[in-house]
Design an enzyme around this catalytic site. Sequence first.
Site, short mmCIF file in Angstrom:
data_model
loop_
_atom_site.label_atom_id
_atom_site.label_comp_id
_atom_site.label_asym_id
_atom_site.label_seq_id
_atom_site.Cartn_x
_atom_site.Cartn_y
_atom_site.Cartn_z
N HIS A 195 -0.58 -18.73 -33.46
CA HIS A 195 -1.34 -17.74 -34.81
C HIS A 195 -0.60 -19.00 -36.30
CE1 HIS A 195 2.96 -15.67 -35.06
NE2 HIS A 195 2.37 -15.29 -36.19
N VAL B 250 -2.32 -11.90 -50.05
CA VAL B 250 -2.42 -11.92 -49.97
C VAL B 250 -3.35 -12.83 -50.91
CG1 VAL B 250 -5.16 -10.77 -50.66
CG2 VAL B 250 -4.06 -9.13 -49.51
N ASP C 82 4.05 -4.64 -34.89
CA ASP C 82 2.84 -4.53 -36.10
C ASP C 82 1.25 -5.09 -35.55
OD1 ASP C 82 1.32 -4.20 -38.01
OD2 ASP C 82 1.78 -5.83 -39.20
N SER D 19 1.89 -22.13 -44.32
CA SER D 19 2.53 -21.52 -45.42
C SER D 19 1.84 -20.88 -46.98
CB SER D 19 3.89 -21.85 -45.59
OG SER D 19 3.59 -22.83 -46.30
#
EC number: 6.5.1.8
Length: 488
Positions: free
Chosen positions: A391, A226, A145, A369
């Site tokens: 990350h 999102v 990705d 999370s």
Amino acid sequence: MAKLKLRGKDLRNIGYPEGPVISVAITVMEQHYKHYTQEAALALLHQVLEAPASFTEDEQLSKIAGKLIVEEPTEIAINAEAVPYRVYGKEFIDEGAIRQMDYAMRLPVTVAGALMPDAHQGYGLPIGGVLAVKNAVIPYGVGVDIGCRMCLSILDIPHTQLEKQASVFKRELKAGTVFGAGAEWKPRIDDEVLEHPAFSEIGLLKHLHAKAAGQLSTSGSGNHFVEWGLVEITDAQNEFGLATGTYLGLLSHSGSRGLGAQIAGHYTKLAREICQLPREVQHLAWLGLDTEEGQEYWTAMNLAGDYASACHHQIHRRLIKAVGGTLLARVENHHNFAWKETHGGEELVVHRKGATPAGKGALGVIPGSMTAPGFIVRGRGEAASLDSASHGAGRQMSRSKATQSFTRHELTRILADHKVHLIGGGLDEAPGAYKNITEVMAAQTALVDVIGTFLPKIVRMADGVSTTTITLLLDYSTTTLPLLLDYS
């Protein structure tokens, strides 16, 4: 007359071997023989295939001929000893990730490396691995990705409105996002990234333009999200000029969709054909930056990064407008990419596969999370980490194990306890599948300073998947299984 359009399948049908010659041939023919009919173009290509030595003096066709008469590469030996590297949070990094990093540090092109505290085993370079090499780029050191990234927008809407008008924020989040394999946004959106010259200069990218246009402003599956949440600015000297306190925030995590997946699959395969390595490091095959293939991948990788950024910006623009907000500040960063950087006085290519750039003063976002806080960070420029940080929290449990370890009832209870509303999502993304973000952050205090936090409240993800459909997660239908499962 319609311009010539060729596919790899067309060339394979007339006998062209798999490898870089197909991409080169398509590019040459579509650029310099664009007014040929397909039949005439394939006839000419067949002549080159049958007698490549006869075309070595031709200005254009020699590029194809040269690829056909190149000798088969011999296997490249890796070094007996690994270059020393720093590991952060080693106590909660699995042995598989350590072993993979050890192998990566034995590549002949390797100069330096580091392993972040959220690291876990992947394919080739572990997720959470940082690898610096000389004059080369490793497609699978970047990852599948390409340009997977974070983007946080801080808005002027009072944070109390998130709870008071929760139904509005939920409605707009659901209406303004699209997730999942092959998902497209309709009607299509115009964006300058779609006018990038690479789409017309590189054969592979020409055929991916339509996919890129259709998927612009959409999000992937798996751990992509999102979400609306609460931003707490804790550093009075923050770069945004904001007073300390609580704000409304919009945070997204996604990458370059099908465009990046196809680029990754194509150039990883190409690198493995050109740079033949022992089995244990075969996914770490590289392309020299002084070669046509290496330069082509570098261009395509940067385009994928720009495309990923454009996807985030379009999503944020749409949602901010929908709720009537104004942007106060933004923090964003790639965490699957390669950069040309100077370390130890020489220019190196630094691959961060699931790692956040943390150069001196660089801002970034490290998420937790769906129930744990994320962190807004300022890099400290730590040389031992190659100016990098984690990350995220990092997985401590595979997707298949997570789906077997948690129940929907348990997930619902955990979300209720944290007052988080989830739209979509699956058990493979249950909070318990991730490491403790607090411990991860404690392991990298030398790498970043925390200037704020983000607490998720309304989370949108792709619908959950079963273990039998995990291989479809990132709409990478033309890549191999290892490529399908290894992303961050």
